[in-house]
Design a protein around this motif. Structure first.
Motif, short mmCIF file in Angstrom:
data_model
loop_
_atom_site.label_atom_id
_atom_site.label_comp_id
_atom_site.label_asym_id
_atom_site.label_seq_id
_atom_site.Cartn_x
_atom_site.Cartn_y
_atom_site.Cartn_z
N THR A 48 0.58 -0.69 -0.21
CA THR A 48 -0.18 0.07 0.12
C THR A 48 1.39 1.01 -0.16
N HIS A 50 0.76 3.51 1.60
CA HIS A 50 0.60 4.05 3.14
C HIS A 50 2.32 3.43 3.73
N ARG A 51 2.12 2.29 3.54
CA ARG A 51 3.29 0.97 4.02
C ARG A 51 4.43 1.46 3.18
N ASP A 60 2.63 10.19 4.09
CA ASP A 60 1.09 9.75 2.88
C ASP A 60 1.70 10.76 1.76
N ASP A 81 -6.62 -0.23 -4.39
CA ASP A 81 -6.96 -1.95 -4.03
C ASP A 81 -8.29 -2.26 -4.01
N HIS A 84 -10.04 -3.01 -0.51
CA HIS A 84 -10.56 -1.49 0.54
C HIS A 84 -10.49 -1.01 -0.78
N ARG A 86 -10.42 2.32 -0.46
CA ARG A 86 -9.28 3.17 -0.35
C ARG A 86 -8.16 3.20 0.55
N ARG A 87 -7.75 2.54 -0.22
CA ARG A 87 -5.90 1.68 -0.36
C ARG A 87 -5.86 2.06 -1.50
N ARG A 88 -4.50 2.53 -1.77
CA ARG A 88 -3.71 2.48 -2.73
C ARG A 88 -3.07 1.37 -3.25
#
Length: 139
Positions: A48, A50-51, A60, A81, A84, A86-88
């Protein structure tokens, strides 16, 4: 680890980063930050956004800004994703992998070999750092 050793390791890492930036300035194409991002992404992809930001110790929004030119140049692919919305998810493209291996990987190898030649316990440092990262990011 005692404070003296921790301080020494921190200084070594900082010097490595500065040396890598100077060497990257001599190369055409990718900046040091872009090489570092692509190399980190290769190690943890798919991941992600974020990760990836966590792995690089940046915010971010900073990773979002850093990814834009890489995506525009076709070096990374960013998708939603499916698990989810809202995740990229971020992945290297074949072009991104080739770009990293042409510039970033040789620079990484050069620095690693220099540290080992100087007697720095690189492999242990890397192993311990990866283990610490696992512990700190465990849910």
């Amino acid at each position: 680890m005692d404070d003296g050793l921790a301080d020494l390791l921190h200084r070594v890492v900082m010097l490595m980063g500065e040396a890598a930036r100077r060497r990257a300035d001599d190369l055409d194409g990718l900046t040091y930050s872009q090489m570092r991002l692509l190399g980190t992404l290769e190690d943890i992809e798919p991941t992600t956004q974020h990760r990836l930001a966590q792995a690089l110790s940046v915010s971010d929004p900073a990773i979002s800004r850093a990814l834009r030119p890489l995506e525009a140049d076709g070096l990374v692919r960013i998708t939603v994703d499916p698990e989810h919305a809202r995740r990229r998810l971020v992945r290297l493209t074949d072009l991104g992998r080739k770009a990293f291996h042409a510039a970033g990987k040789p620079l990484y190898d050069e620095l690693r070999e220099g540290l080992i030649a100087a007697g720095f316990p690189y492999e242990r440092y890397l192993r311990d750092t990866l283990r610490l990262a696992e512990i700190l990011t465990a849910d």
